[in-house]
Scaffold this active site. Structure first.
Site, mmCIF file in Angstrom:
data_model
loop_
_atom_site.group_PDB
_atom_site.id
_atom_site.type_symbol
_atom_site.label_atom_id
_atom_site.label_comp_id
_atom_site.label_asym_id
_atom_site.label_seq_id
_atom_site.Cartn_x
_atom_site.Cartn_y
_atom_site.Cartn_z
ATOM 1 N N GLU A 33 0.802 -1.191 0.027
ATOM 2 C CA GLU A 33 -0.085 0.054 0.073
ATOM 3 C C GLU A 33 0.809 1.367 -0.084
ATOM 4 O O GLU A 33 1.726 1.493 0.914
ATOM 5 C CB GLU A 33 -1.185 0.069 1.283
ATOM 6 C CG GLU A 33 -2.229 0.115 1.035
ATOM 7 C CD GLU A 33 -3.055 -0.746 -0.053
ATOM 8 O OE1 GLU A 33 -3.297 -0.325 -1.021
ATOM 9 O OE2 GLU A 33 -3.283 -1.827 0.419
ATOM 10 N N HIS A 34 0.600 2.202 -0.909
ATOM 11 C CA HIS A 34 1.240 3.302 -1.183
ATOM 12 C C HIS A 34 2.782 3.044 -1.494
ATOM 13 O O HIS A 34 3.623 3.988 -1.308
ATOM 14 C CB HIS A 34 1.479 4.311 0.167
ATOM 15 C CG HIS A 34 -0.156 4.913 0.323
ATOM 16 N ND1 HIS A 34 -0.116 6.483 0.029
ATOM 17 C CD2 HIS A 34 -1.016 4.592 0.766
ATOM 18 C CE1 HIS A 34 -1.532 6.617 0.148
ATOM 19 N NE2 HIS A 34 -2.307 5.577 0.643
ATOM 20 N N GLY A 121 -17.618 2.961 -6.133
ATOM 21 C CA GLY A 121 -16.832 3.666 -5.238
ATOM 22 C C GLY A 121 -16.683 2.952 -3.794
ATOM 23 O O GLY A 121 -16.608 3.389 -2.957
ATOM 24 N N GLY A 123 -13.804 1.041 -3.285
ATOM 25 C CA GLY A 123 -12.569 0.707 -3.280
ATOM 26 C C GLY A 123 -12.223 -0.544 -3.934
ATOM 27 O O GLY A 123 -11.045 -1.140 -4.166
ATOM 28 N N LEU A 124 -13.054 -0.970 -4.847
ATOM 29 C CA LEU A 124 -12.687 -2.383 -5.545
ATOM 30 C C LEU A 124 -12.480 -2.079 -6.828
ATOM 31 O O LEU A 124 -12.623 -2.977 -7.956
ATOM 32 C CB LEU A 124 -13.907 -3.334 -5.405
ATOM 33 C CG LEU A 124 -14.062 -3.712 -3.593
ATOM 34 C CD1 LEU A 124 -15.228 -4.788 -3.354
ATOM 35 C CD2 LEU A 124 -12.721 -4.311 -3.311
ATOM 36 N N SER A 126 -14.243 -0.254 -9.575
ATOM 37 C CA SER A 126 -15.032 -0.480 -10.718
ATOM 38 C C SER A 126 -14.902 0.657 -11.893
ATOM 39 O O SER A 126 -15.152 0.483 -12.919
ATOM 40 C CB SER A 126 -16.637 0.149 -10.131
ATOM 41 O OG SER A 126 -16.422 1.702 -9.626
ATOM 42 N N GLU A 159 -7.893 7.894 -16.696
ATOM 43 C CA GLU A 159 -8.394 8.210 -15.468
ATOM 44 C C GLU A 159 -7.455 9.528 -14.942
ATOM 45 O O GLU A 159 -8.297 10.408 -14.329
ATOM 46 C CB GLU A 159 -8.187 7.124 -14.422
ATOM 47 C CG GLU A 159 -8.906 7.379 -12.952
ATOM 48 C CD GLU A 159 -9.520 6.091 -12.353
ATOM 49 O OE1 GLU A 159 -9.663 5.204 -12.983
ATOM 50 O OE2 GLU A 159 -9.410 6.077 -11.096
ATOM 51 N N ASP A 171 -4.581 -0.543 -10.544
ATOM 52 C CA ASP A 171 -5.751 -0.874 -10.810
ATOM 53 C C ASP A 171 -6.074 -1.460 -12.257
ATOM 54 O O ASP A 171 -6.771 -2.641 -12.635
ATOM 55 C CB ASP A 171 -6.885 0.103 -10.646
ATOM 56 C CG ASP A 171 -6.669 0.654 -8.908
ATOM 57 O OD1 ASP A 171 -6.186 -0.147 -8.367
ATOM 58 O OD2 ASP A 171 -7.544 1.439 -8.556
ATOM 59 N N TYR A 220 -3.957 11.576 0.271
ATOM 60 C CA TYR A 220 -2.896 11.069 -0.494
ATOM 61 C C TYR A 220 -1.878 12.154 -0.854
ATOM 62 O O TYR A 220 -0.700 11.856 -0.644
ATOM 63 C CB TYR A 220 -3.737 10.628 -2.065
ATOM 64 C CG TYR A 220 -2.924 10.221 -2.885
ATOM 65 C CD1 TYR A 220 -2.769 8.836 -3.145
ATOM 66 C CD2 TYR A 220 -2.240 11.071 -3.801
ATOM 67 C CE1 TYR A 220 -2.038 8.244 -4.206
ATOM 68 C CE2 TYR A 220 -1.669 10.373 -4.950
ATOM 69 C CZ TYR A 220 -1.398 9.082 -4.975
ATOM 70 O OH TYR A 220 -0.572 8.398 -6.032
HETATM 71 P P1 ADP Z 1 -13.963 2.638 -7.410
HETATM 72 O O1 ADP Z 1 -13.097 2.595 -8.443
HETATM 73 O O2 ADP Z 1 -13.233 2.249 -5.978
HETATM 74 O O3 ADP Z 1 -15.313 1.750 -7.252
HETATM 75 P P2 ADP Z 1 -14.043 5.463 -8.034
HETATM 76 O O4 ADP Z 1 -14.717 6.514 -7.302
HETATM 77 O O5 ADP Z 1 -12.705 5.546 -8.206
HETATM 78 O O6 ADP Z 1 -14.603 4.086 -6.945
HETATM 79 O O7 ADP Z 1 -14.966 4.849 -9.246
HETATM 80 C C1 ADP Z 1 -16.493 4.870 -9.395
HETATM 81 C C2 ADP Z 1 -17.334 5.591 -10.450
HETATM 82 O O8 ADP Z 1 -16.893 5.042 -11.632
HETATM 83 C C3 ADP Z 1 -18.552 5.701 -10.265
HETATM 84 O O9 ADP Z 1 -18.752 6.882 -9.447
HETATM 85 C C4 ADP Z 1 -19.239 5.961 -11.808
HETATM 86 O O10 ADP Z 1 -18.714 7.330 -12.167
HETATM 87 C C5 ADP Z 1 -18.032 5.110 -12.529
HETATM 88 N N1 ADP Z 1 -18.654 3.726 -12.756
HETATM 89 C C6 ADP Z 1 -18.272 2.550 -12.247
HETATM 90 N N2 ADP Z 1 -19.191 1.625 -12.589
HETATM 91 C C7 ADP Z 1 -19.996 2.200 -13.577
HETATM 92 C C8 ADP Z 1 -20.999 1.511 -14.564
HETATM 93 N N3 ADP Z 1 -21.073 0.234 -14.453
HETATM 94 N N4 ADP Z 1 -21.677 2.335 -15.304
HETATM 95 C C9 ADP Z 1 -21.122 3.846 -15.170
HETATM 96 N N5 ADP Z 1 -20.368 4.251 -14.477
HETATM 97 C C10 ADP Z 1 -19.534 3.437 -13.586
HETATM 98 MG MG MG Z 2 -11.156 3.867 -8.982
#
Ligand code: ADP
Ligand code: MG
Length: 384
Positions: A33-34, A121, A123-124, A126, A159, A171, A220
């Site tokens: 981490e970090h 959102g 931390g996994l 998405s 990103e 990621d 961060y």
């Molecule tokens: P994490 O990556 O930890 O889930 P982030 O804040 O980095 O959190 O990213 C989350 C964002 O990614 C969501 O708020 C959205 O804007 C976008 N996102 C994730 N999955 C989808 C999806 N299936 N459809 C549209 N946007 C998505």
């Molecule tokens: Mg993210």
């Protein structure tokens, strides 16, 4: 992963065109981490939650993007593509389009659908799964192919430069290159990597504390500045030390008194975390789960005490797991100050572990946590 057949008809109904389908997983970081911005090591695994992307060409010069998660569609003109994000979910797929266009690819019109079961959102990652699934989809339309590291870099740029989030390469890299039943030791210096097997009998239980604290001045950047100032002290004596990756614990013993106390603590975490991360991969390769668990515990307390990036809730989630049957190792994962803990647990005990840990956490903290029982999964791919 959501049902690809259902997703296909969803795209078909909306856009009246047969989509090509792609999937890209989320991830959990097991240790490291970090360490990424210090050009060190991380060891994530891709998980069995993914974003599906469906794509079909269109002839009207438009890019239509629909997210089933948000039940919303956005349309863009290929002749006037946005040059920066607008703080909307479509920034993630459009960031990928922006970077690909910047690489000189003429962008055709297309319809893109997205549907993910990676918790948003939490931390996994998405976000990386959306970027990578989109990149594979658009690549297929363009008829180009970026190799693994190049694809990950492209999505990271989307990103960093378009969405405006400062994140490392981990990621996107693991979402592209993950392997079923394996963790991936990544050297953030040159993106070389090694796969380490996670036995079948081990589950990844992810426990979401449901809290995310913010730190004055930004967590961060503050931590990053502190650790870089420690590195600068060492570099005065040993100019070959460019990043904390190059420094040793002996360097800290020798020159630590020249550092701000906080900087010394941050550097101690990063230098020891690099050693632990490499040792953790070795332990997995030897099948020594006990040693892996010990390293995860040490990593947690280094992250909590020296890096001061944990919080009462995350410390509680780790402490409350300690005597539960089946636990191999537990630690706070991700950027810190809340978020999820990752628990390596014997598969046969995983359900009971998750249930009891959840109850204990609710009793202690007064919040009902979300629990995800996962396993290490393969990287992004085309779905037949
Ligand atoms: P994490 O990556 O930890 O889930 P982030 O804040 O980095 O959190 O990213 C989350 C964002 O990614 C969501 O708020 C959205 O804007 C976008 N996102 C994730 N999955 C989808 C999806 N299936 N459809 C549209 N946007 C998505
Ligand atoms: Mg993210």
């Amino acid at each position: 992963m959501h049902d690809p057949a259902e997703f296909r008809s969803l795209h078909l109904d909306r856009f009246q065109a047969e989509p090509a389908l792609f999937a890209a997983p989320g991830r959990v970081n097991l240790i490291g981490e970090h360490t990424d911005y210090a050009e060190g090591f991380v060891m994530p695994a891709a998980i069995n939650f993914a974003t599906l992307a469906g794509i079909s060409p269109r002839s009207d010069g438009k890019i239509a993007i629909y997210s089933e998660n948000y039940r919303e569609e956005r349309t863009f003109d290929t002749s006037a593509l946005p040059q920066q994000g607008s703080r909307h979910w479509s920034d993630y797929p459009m960031g990928v389009v922006h970077i690909l266009a910047g690489e000189g690819h003429a962008m055709p019109g297309f319809s893109l659908s997205l549907w993910g079961d990676v918790p948003l959102g939490s931390g996994l990652s998405s976000s990386a799964s959306v970027e990578v699934a989109t990149a594979l989809a658009v690549e297929s339309l363009l008829g180009v192919h970026y190799p693994g590291p190049g694809l990950a870099r492209l999505c990271q740029k989307a990103e960093n430069q378009f969405v405006g989030a400062s994140s490392g390469i981990m990621d996107q890299f693991i979402s592209v290159n993950g392997k079923e039943n394996h963790a991936l030791l990544l050297d953030c210096r040159d993106l070389s990597y090694k796969l380490a097997p996670i036995p079948d009998c081990v589950a990844l239980v992810i426990a979401n504390t449901m809290v995310k604290h913010s730190v004055a001045g930004g967590d961060y950047p503050t931590r990053r500045r502190e650790s870089e100032s420690a590195c600068a002290v060492i570099a005065r004596h040993r100019p070959e030390v460019k990043f904390l990756r190059d420094a040793t614990l002996e360097d800290l013993e020798r020159w630590g008194q020249e550092m701000q106390p906080k900087a010394l603590m941050r550097a101690r975490h990063i230098i020891s975390e690099n050693l632990r991360t490499v040792a953790a991969a070795d332990a997995l390769l030897r099948g020594d789960l006990k040693e892996l668990g010990r390293l995860m515990a040490e990593a947690h307390w280094s992250y909590s005490r020296d890096f001061e990036a944990s919080c009462a809730e995350a410390d509680a989630m780790v402490e409350l797991a300690q005597d539960l049957p089946g636990l191999i190792g537990a630690r706070l994962t991700g950027g810190g100050f809340g978020g999820c803990t990752v628990n390596l647990v014997e598969q046969k005990d995983a359900e009971a572990f998750a249930a009891t840990l959840g109850e204990r956490y609710t009793e202690r903290i007064g919040i009902v946590p979300q629990m995800y029982i996962c396993h290490a999964s393969g990287g992004a791919h085309r779905v037949a």
